[in-house]
Motif scaffolding. Structure first.
Motif, PDB file in Angstrom:
ATOM      1  N   GLU A  80      62.991  85.322  49.176  1.00 30.59           N
ATOM      2  CA  GLU A  80      62.409  86.775  48.592  1.00 30.59           C
ATOM      3  C   GLU A  80      62.523  86.860  47.365  1.00 30.59           C
ATOM      4  O   GLU A  80      61.789  87.726  46.616  1.00 30.59           O
ATOM      5  CB  GLU A  80      63.089  87.729  49.457  1.00 30.59           C
ATOM      6  CG  GLU A  80      62.659  87.817  51.042  1.00 30.59           C
ATOM      7  CD  GLU A  80      63.699  88.498  52.024  1.00 30.59           C
ATOM      8  OE1 GLU A  80      64.591  89.094  51.514  1.00 30.59           O
ATOM      9  OE2 GLU A  80      63.404  88.313  53.287  1.00 30.59           O
ATOM     10  N   HIS A  81      63.849  86.312  46.948  1.00 30.02           N
ATOM     11  CA  HIS A  81      64.464  86.271  45.436  1.00 30.02           C
ATOM     12  C   HIS A  81      63.230  85.754  44.550  1.00 30.02           C
ATOM     13  O   HIS A  81      62.665  86.447  43.433  1.00 30.02           O
ATOM     14  CB  HIS A  81      65.720  85.855  45.431  1.00 30.02           C
ATOM     15  CG  HIS A  81      66.383  85.628  43.909  1.00 30.02           C
ATOM     16  ND1 HIS A  81      67.131  86.528  43.546  1.00 30.02           N
ATOM     17  CD2 HIS A  81      65.780  85.018  42.967  1.00 30.02           C
ATOM     18  CE1 HIS A  81      67.466  86.257  42.215  1.00 30.02           C
ATOM     19  NE2 HIS A  81      66.739  85.399  41.672  1.00 30.02           N
ATOM     20  N   GLU A  82      62.724  84.634  45.044  1.00 25.29           N
ATOM     21  CA  GLU A  82      61.672  83.932  44.325  1.00 25.29           C
ATOM     22  C   GLU A  82      60.316  84.701  44.279  1.00 25.29           C
ATOM     23  O   GLU A  82      59.599  84.710  43.211  1.00 25.29           O
ATOM     24  CB  GLU A  82      61.486  82.652  44.582  1.00 25.29           C
ATOM     25  CG  GLU A  82      62.562  81.520  44.787  1.00 25.29           C
ATOM     26  CD  GLU A  82      63.370  81.632  43.079  1.00 25.29           C
ATOM     27  OE1 GLU A  82      62.557  81.419  42.514  1.00 25.29           O
ATOM     28  OE2 GLU A  82      64.510  81.808  43.263  1.00 25.29           O
ATOM     29  N   CYS A  98      60.100  87.925  44.116  1.00 28.92           N
ATOM     30  CA  CYS A  98      60.205  89.073  43.055  1.00 28.92           C
ATOM     31  C   CYS A  98      60.017  88.273  41.813  1.00 28.92           C
ATOM     32  O   CYS A  98      59.422  88.929  40.793  1.00 28.92           O
ATOM     33  CB  CYS A  98      61.493  89.714  43.309  1.00 28.92           C
ATOM     34  SG  CYS A  98      61.517  90.658  44.522  1.00 28.92           S
ATOM     35  N   HIS A  99      60.533  87.067  41.384  1.00 37.85           N
ATOM     36  CA  HIS A  99      60.165  86.562  40.149  1.00 37.85           C
ATOM     37  C   HIS A  99      58.666  86.233  40.062  1.00 37.85           C
ATOM     38  O   HIS A  99      58.261  86.590  38.832  1.00 37.85           O
ATOM     39  CB  HIS A  99      61.050  84.978  40.181  1.00 37.85           C
ATOM     40  CG  HIS A  99      62.291  85.092  39.843  1.00 37.85           C
ATOM     41  ND1 HIS A  99      62.831  85.612  38.416  1.00 37.85           N
ATOM     42  CD2 HIS A  99      63.407  84.617  40.428  1.00 37.85           C
ATOM     43  CE1 HIS A  99      64.183  85.689  38.468  1.00 37.85           C
ATOM     44  NE2 HIS A  99      64.620  84.934  39.635  1.00 37.85           N
ATOM     45  N   LEU A 100      58.288  85.784  41.074  1.00 40.41           N
ATOM     46  CA  LEU A 100      56.733  85.527  41.005  1.00 40.41           C
ATOM     47  C   LEU A 100      55.973  86.876  40.419  1.00 40.41           C
ATOM     48  O   LEU A 100      55.116  86.840  39.689  1.00 40.41           O
ATOM     49  CB  LEU A 100      56.263  84.966  42.456  1.00 40.41           C
ATOM     50  CG  LEU A 100      54.521  84.863  42.493  1.00 40.41           C
ATOM     51  CD1 LEU A 100      54.097  83.771  41.714  1.00 40.41           C
ATOM     52  CD2 LEU A 100      54.415  84.878  44.198  1.00 40.41           C
ATOM     53  N   SER A 127      63.640  88.046  34.608  1.00 40.92           N
ATOM     54  CA  SER A 127      64.961  87.668  34.613  1.00 40.92           C
ATOM     55  C   SER A 127      65.574  88.350  35.799  1.00 40.92           C
ATOM     56  O   SER A 127      65.600  89.695  35.849  1.00 40.92           O
ATOM     57  CB  SER A 127      65.573  87.948  33.197  1.00 40.92           C
ATOM     58  OG  SER A 127      66.883  88.053  33.408  1.00 40.92           O
ATOM     59  N   CYS A 128      66.293  87.525  36.469  1.00 41.74           N
ATOM     60  CA  CYS A 128      67.022  88.353  37.625  1.00 41.74           C
ATOM     61  C   CYS A 128      68.205  88.959  37.136  1.00 41.74           C
ATOM     62  O   CYS A 128      68.980  89.590  37.800  1.00 41.74           O
ATOM     63  CB  CYS A 128      67.119  87.542  38.963  1.00 41.74           C
ATOM     64  SG  CYS A 128      67.830  85.745  38.457  1.00 41.74           S
ATOM     65  N   LYS A 129      68.607  88.924  35.767  1.00 40.08           N
ATOM     66  CA  LYS A 129      69.767  89.363  35.546  1.00 40.08           C
ATOM     67  C   LYS A 129      69.602  90.804  34.869  1.00 40.08           C
ATOM     68  O   LYS A 129      70.503  91.570  34.646  1.00 40.08           O
ATOM     69  CB  LYS A 129      70.243  88.551  34.078  1.00 40.08           C
ATOM     70  CG  LYS A 129      70.848  87.191  34.623  1.00 40.08           C
ATOM     71  CD  LYS A 129      71.757  86.472  33.416  1.00 40.08           C
ATOM     72  CE  LYS A 129      72.013  85.360  33.934  1.00 40.08           C
ATOM     73  NZ  LYS A 129      70.998  84.362  33.679  1.00 40.08           N
TER      74      LYS A 129
HETATM   75 ZN   LIG Z   1      66.806  84.609  39.897  1.00 38.66          ZN
END
Ligand SMILES: [Zn+2]
Length: 249
Positions: free
Chosen positions: A140-142, A144-146, A156-158
């Motif tokens: 799921e995290h990936e 959102c990057h996509l 950027s997840c930061k």
């Molecule tokens: Zn990330």
């Protein structure tokens, strides 16, 4: 570009749990490799299955209906810190028409070794119950990057934009995982820690030193006047790579 609000999707916590669980159940029936919540074996096809389920159940088929680029899925056994990775490569085709191309890569070892350390495994702020749930949350995290890469060409997840999206869509309250690392598994198995004094035998001679690093083998620093590594105390060391089984401590 029609976004149809994919970035603005927002679900209640209870909906997210139901959707995630639906995906899990359908995935288990469709996958040739994963038959329980304990991932023993996986293939790239499984990533495609799980992606299509997320597209349908969370994204209302946004990708199936709007995405014209290419998406690749891969599994890696070499990832040591990140459990997932989304890679963006923009291919410039003839007529200077840019085609979007992405790859979602999952560090499969983290899920195979999920049970090697006994403690809570929190992923993105969520306490996971098994390796499949952990896998879904990293995936799921990936995703959102996509979506960020697809819409903004950077991710950027930061940053707050990512954190807001991942919270609204998947109720993630954090952007890191606490899955067992190789270092932790080895420390647990052999009872070794960084800085620990150890000795080992080489060509009939005993060497004494301390553990400097733990990877596939231990990096041991041994005091040695001819060594090339110095510390601030003026000590000089040589560096050795030693198999864990060969260490005495
Ligand atoms: Zn990330």
């Amino acid at each position: 570009m029609i976004t149809k609000g994919v970035k603005d999707l927002r679900y209640y916590d209870s909906e997210i749990i139901i959707k995630r669980n639906n995906i899990r159940n359908i995935f288990i029936t469709k996958s040739k490799n994963v038959k329980t919540g304990d991932i023993q074996c996986m293939s790239n096809d499984d990533l495609k299955i799980i992606f299509d389920l997320y597209d349908e159940i969370f994204f209302n088929n946004y990708f199936r209906e709007n995405f014209k680029g290419t998406l690749k899925f891969s599994l890696s056994t070499r990832m040591t810190s990140a459990a997932g990775k989304t890679i963006y490569s923009r291919k410039i085709k003839l007529l200077e028409e840019a085609q979007e191309s992405y790859e979602i890569r999952m560090g499969i070892k983290f899920f195979f070794e999920y049970y090697k350390v006994e403690r809570d495994k929190i992923v993105s702020g969520i306490k996971t119950k098994d390796s499949l749930e952990a896998f879904q949350i990293v995936f799921e995290h990936e995703l959102c990057h996509l979506i960020e890469l697809h819409l903004y060409k950077e991710s950027s997840c930061k940053k707050i934009r990512f954190k807001t999206m991942v919270y609204n869509m998947f109720a993630h309250t954090d952007v890191v995982h606490q899955l067992p690392s190789q270092k932790e598994i080895i420390s647990e198995k052999y009872g070794l820690i960084i800085g620990q004094k150890v000795s080992f035998l080489n060509d009939g001679k005993t060497y004494n030193g301390f553990i400097y690093k733990i990877n596939k083998r231990a990096t041991v620093m041994v005091k040695d006047n001819k060594g090339t590594y110095g510390d601030e105390m003026g000590n000089v060391y040589s560096k050795w790579y030693v198999q864990f089984e060969k260490l005495n401590y």
